[in-house]
Enzyme design. Structure first.
Site, PDB file in Angstrom:
ATOM      1  N   HIS A   1      -3.847   6.884   2.397  1.00  0.00           N
ATOM      2  CA  HIS A   1      -4.164   5.559   1.861  1.00  0.00           C
ATOM      3  C   HIS A   1      -5.538   5.156   2.393  1.00  0.00           C
ATOM      4  O   HIS A   1      -5.844   5.372   3.562  1.00  0.00           O
ATOM      5  CB  HIS A   1      -3.089   4.560   2.308  1.00  0.00           C
ATOM      6  CG  HIS A   1      -3.441   3.140   1.995  1.00  0.00           C
ATOM      7  ND1 HIS A   1      -3.810   2.738   0.736  1.00  0.00           N
ATOM      8  CD2 HIS A   1      -3.503   2.029   2.779  1.00  0.00           C
ATOM      9  CE1 HIS A   1      -4.084   1.437   0.754  1.00  0.00           C
ATOM     10  NE2 HIS A   1      -3.911   0.989   1.983  1.00  0.00           N
TER      11      HIS A   1
ATOM     12  N   ASN B   1     -10.230  -0.676  -0.678  1.00  0.00           N
ATOM     13  CA  ASN B   1      -8.767  -0.574  -0.611  1.00  0.00           C
ATOM     14  C   ASN B   1      -8.184  -1.094  -1.925  1.00  0.00           C
ATOM     15  O   ASN B   1      -8.198  -2.295  -2.182  1.00  0.00           O
ATOM     16  CB  ASN B   1      -8.273  -1.400   0.584  1.00  0.00           C
ATOM     17  CG  ASN B   1      -6.763  -1.321   0.764  1.00  0.00           C
ATOM     18  OD1 ASN B   1      -6.053  -0.800  -0.089  1.00  0.00           O
ATOM     19  ND2 ASN B   1      -6.281  -1.856   1.872  1.00  0.00           N
TER      20      ASN B   1
ATOM     21  N   CYS C   1       0.807  -1.218   0.000  1.00  0.00           N
ATOM     22  CA  CYS C   1       0.000   0.000   0.000  1.00  0.00           C
ATOM     23  C   CYS C   1       0.844   1.274   0.000  1.00  0.00           C
ATOM     24  O   CYS C   1       0.333   2.353  -0.266  1.00  0.00           O
ATOM     25  CB  CYS C   1      -0.933   0.003   1.202  1.00  0.00           C
ATOM     26  SG  CYS C   1      -1.961  -1.458   1.204  1.00  0.00           S
TER      27      CYS C   1
HETATM   28  O1  UT7 Z   1      -3.988  -1.598   3.313  1.00  0.00           O
HETATM   29  C1  UT7 Z   1      -3.120  -2.448   3.989  1.00  0.00           C
HETATM   30  C2  UT7 Z   1      -3.166  -2.235   5.437  1.00  0.00           C
HETATM   31  N1  UT7 Z   1      -4.372  -2.789   5.966  1.00  0.00           N
HETATM   32  C3  UT7 Z   1      -5.054  -2.153   6.905  1.00  0.00           C
HETATM   33  O2  UT7 Z   1      -4.692  -1.069   7.273  1.00  0.00           O
HETATM   34  C4  UT7 Z   1      -6.229  -2.864   7.505  1.00  0.00           C
HETATM   35  C5  UT7 Z   1      -6.146  -2.818   9.004  1.00  0.00           C
HETATM   36  N2  UT7 Z   1      -7.197  -3.569   9.671  1.00  0.00           N
HETATM   37  C6  UT7 Z   1      -8.503  -3.211   9.627  1.00  0.00           C
HETATM   38  O3  UT7 Z   1      -8.873  -2.277   8.942  1.00  0.00           O
HETATM   39  C7  UT7 Z   1      -9.459  -3.954  10.512  1.00  0.00           C
HETATM   40  O4  UT7 Z   1      -8.735  -4.753  11.420  1.00  0.00           O
HETATM   41  C8  UT7 Z   1     -10.475  -4.851   9.743  1.00  0.00           C
HETATM   42  C9  UT7 Z   1     -11.454  -3.950   8.981  1.00  0.00           C
HETATM   43  C10 UT7 Z   1      -9.744  -5.756   8.777  1.00  0.00           C
HETATM   44  C11 UT7 Z   1     -11.302  -5.667  10.720  1.00  0.00           C
HETATM   45  O5  UT7 Z   1     -11.957  -4.831  11.660  1.00  0.00           O
HETATM   46  P1  UT7 Z   1     -11.809  -5.068  13.221  1.00  0.00           P
HETATM   47  O6  UT7 Z   1     -12.612  -4.028  13.873  1.00  0.00           O
HETATM   48  O7  UT7 Z   1     -10.350  -5.114  13.536  1.00  0.00           O
HETATM   49  O8  UT7 Z   1     -12.518  -6.471  13.393  1.00  0.00           O
HETATM   50  P2  UT7 Z   1     -11.894  -7.824  13.958  1.00  0.00           P
HETATM   51  O9  UT7 Z   1     -10.987  -8.443  12.978  1.00  0.00           O
HETATM   52  O10 UT7 Z   1     -11.403  -7.598  15.345  1.00  0.00           O
HETATM   53  O11 UT7 Z   1     -13.204  -8.688  14.071  1.00  0.00           O
HETATM   54  C12 UT7 Z   1     -14.281  -8.344  14.947  1.00  0.00           C
HETATM   55  C13 UT7 Z   1     -15.395  -9.338  14.743  1.00  0.00           C
HETATM   56  C14 UT7 Z   1     -14.940 -10.797  14.773  1.00  0.00           C
HETATM   57  O12 UT7 Z   1     -15.951 -11.571  15.366  1.00  0.00           O
HETATM   58  P3  UT7 Z   1     -15.848 -12.008  16.900  1.00  0.00           P
HETATM   59  O13 UT7 Z   1     -14.576 -12.808  16.991  1.00  0.00           O
HETATM   60  O14 UT7 Z   1     -15.791 -10.732  17.676  1.00  0.00           O
HETATM   61  O15 UT7 Z   1     -17.091 -12.795  17.085  1.00  0.00           O
HETATM   62  C15 UT7 Z   1     -14.833 -11.154  13.319  1.00  0.00           C
HETATM   63  O16 UT7 Z   1     -14.977 -12.525  13.079  1.00  0.00           O
HETATM   64  O17 UT7 Z   1     -15.988  -9.141  13.462  1.00  0.00           O
HETATM   65  C16 UT7 Z   1     -15.973 -10.370  12.740  1.00  0.00           C
HETATM   66  N3  UT7 Z   1     -15.830 -10.105  11.326  1.00  0.00           N
HETATM   67  C17 UT7 Z   1     -16.870  -9.831  10.516  1.00  0.00           C
HETATM   68  N4  UT7 Z   1     -18.181  -9.757  10.751  1.00  0.00           N
HETATM   69  C18 UT7 Z   1     -18.993  -9.442   9.706  1.00  0.00           C
HETATM   70  C19 UT7 Z   1     -14.693 -10.043  10.586  1.00  0.00           C
HETATM   71  N5  UT7 Z   1     -14.972  -9.739   9.318  1.00  0.00           N
HETATM   72  C20 UT7 Z   1     -16.313  -9.607   9.254  1.00  0.00           C
HETATM   73  C21 UT7 Z   1     -17.203  -9.289   8.207  1.00  0.00           C
HETATM   74  N6  UT7 Z   1     -18.511  -9.208   8.476  1.00  0.00           N
HETATM   75  N7  UT7 Z   1     -16.773  -9.039   6.940  1.00  0.00           N
END
Ligand code: UT7
Length: 330
Positions: A257, A287, A117
């Site tokens: 980004h 993204n 990125c």
């Molecule tokens: O461009 C390259 C660099 N990348 C980034 O900068 C991305 C950085 N990371 C992020 O933007 C975030 O971590 C994500 C958007 C990828 C994820 O968001 P989060 O708030 O960190 O969610 P999480 O991974 O902690 O997941 C929270 C919950 C989980 O469920 P439980 O374990 O709490 O029951 C996940 O399984 O949300 C669940 N989950 C979803 N639910 C519905 C994960 N993906 C999804 C989804 N829809 N698509």
């Protein structure tokens, strides 16, 4: 007195595929919902490059051709094309070479830069140095990724995030101080654990096993990347301002980004910038990895004024991150 040569951005071009993949489409593919995606990421839809035989170079070509048309030059006048991408058409040769051939940039040499990125910012610094050296007059820097080619559409953790696009800028010598002013670029290879593609490189060449276990898709452990991105992008942007004796008041635009709206907000807050000064189009395109920053410049180009101080900031796989200060000059 001989005036210093800087690298000014003299034209911008972009390309987004027509096909849209909305949050509602994704609801039918994986266990997710529009509300989760919008509140956690800021994304509503993304564009997907569909069609047999179409690859990243097929987005680079229209983006660069548009840029040439706007500047009134032929692709034959380009000295060098740098393509930042993690989704090259092939492992080799470089997508830049393939794109130059397709667009008739017969006098250009070209190569790809792999910095995920942050690839556009790394390439912009490289391209600017080539102009500043006096050796080259027209360097095109393009960020392009066909992320749909490495996205697992059964994995809700990643498939809601990515989209396809390309956008490019033309760098030319300037003697009035406009263009790329300064850049702070960083990397930390220990970040490999959290964001990578497991197979297809020399570590794990493609095999039946790597294909069946889905190792040719982007893997991300979102939380650690999120934490590192919030800190990395905000810190480096603040450091760039300080180094150049600037405050948020001196900045006309932040071009972040587009990985997550919450990361963008944290960076803007840290720089003391109000939301009106921040370019945000993540809701439309998701993204697009190396393409996000030039895609914003393309979309906002008509609003940019000569002399505007613009901060470009990125964080991504590697980890790689950085910020670049531009004085708009066209
Ligand atoms: O461009 C390259 C660099 N990348 C980034 O900068 C991305 C950085 N990371 C992020 O933007 C975030 O971590 C994500 C958007 C990828 C994820 O968001 P989060 O708030 O960190 O969610 P999480 O991974 O902690 O997941 C929270 C919950 C989980 O469920 P439980 O374990 O709490 O029951 C996940 O399984 O949300 C669940 N989950 C979803 N639910 C519905 C994960 N993906 C999804 C989804 N829809 N698509």
């Amino acid at each position: 007195m001989i005036k210093k040569t800087t690298a000014a951005i003299t034209a911008v071009g972009g390309f987004v595929p027509e096909d849209r993949l909305t949050n509602f489409d994704l609801e039918k593919m994986v266990d997710t919902n529009d509300e989760w995606i919008r509140t956690r990421t800021g994304i509503s839809e993304r564009r997907i490059l569909k069609g047999e035989g179409l690859a990243t170079s097929d987005m680079v070509v229209p983006a660069v051709k548009l840029l040439c048309e706007k500047r009134g030059i032929s692709p034959e006048e380009i000295d060098c094309l740098i393509v930042a991408t993690v989704t090259p058409d092939m492992v080799f040769p470089a997508t830049a070479n393939i794109a130059c051939d397709k667009m008739g940039a017969k006098n250009a040499f070209g190569f790809d830069v792999s910095a995920a990125c942050s690839g556009f910012l790394y390439s912009l610094t490289l391209g600017a140095s080539m102009i500043e050296s006096g050796r080259y007059k027209k360097v095109v820097v393009c960020g392009a990724d066909k992320m749909s080619a490495i996205t697992d559409y059964t994995d809700r953790n990643t498939c809601v995030l990515f989209g396809d696009a390309a956008a490019a800028v033309l760098l030319e010598p300037n003697h009035d101080g406009y263009g790329i002013q300064d850049s702070l670029l960083k990397s930390d290879g220990s970040g490999v654990a959290y964001l990578h593609m497991k197979a297809g490189g020399s570590l794990k060449p493609a095999s039946v096993e790597t294909v069946t276990s889905k190792q040719h898709f982007a893997f991300q452990d979102g939380q650690p990347v999120f934490k590192a991105a919030v800190k990395g992008m905000a810190d480096v942007s603040a450091e760039l301002l300080e180094k150049n004796n600037l405050t948020g008041d001196d900045i006309a635009w932040l071009v972040p980004h587009q990985a997550n709206l919450r990361i963008i907000d944290a960076t803007a807050n840290r720089m003391g910038l109000s939301k009106e000064k921040v370019m945000i189009n993540i809701q439309k395109y998701g993204n697009t990895t190396a393409a996000t920053i030039p895609l914003c410049l393309w979309e906002w180009e008509s609003q940019l004024k000569k002399g505007d101080n613009i901060v470009l900031a990125a964080f991504g796989g590697g980890f790689t991150w950085g910020a670049t200060l531009v004085k708009w000059g066209s």
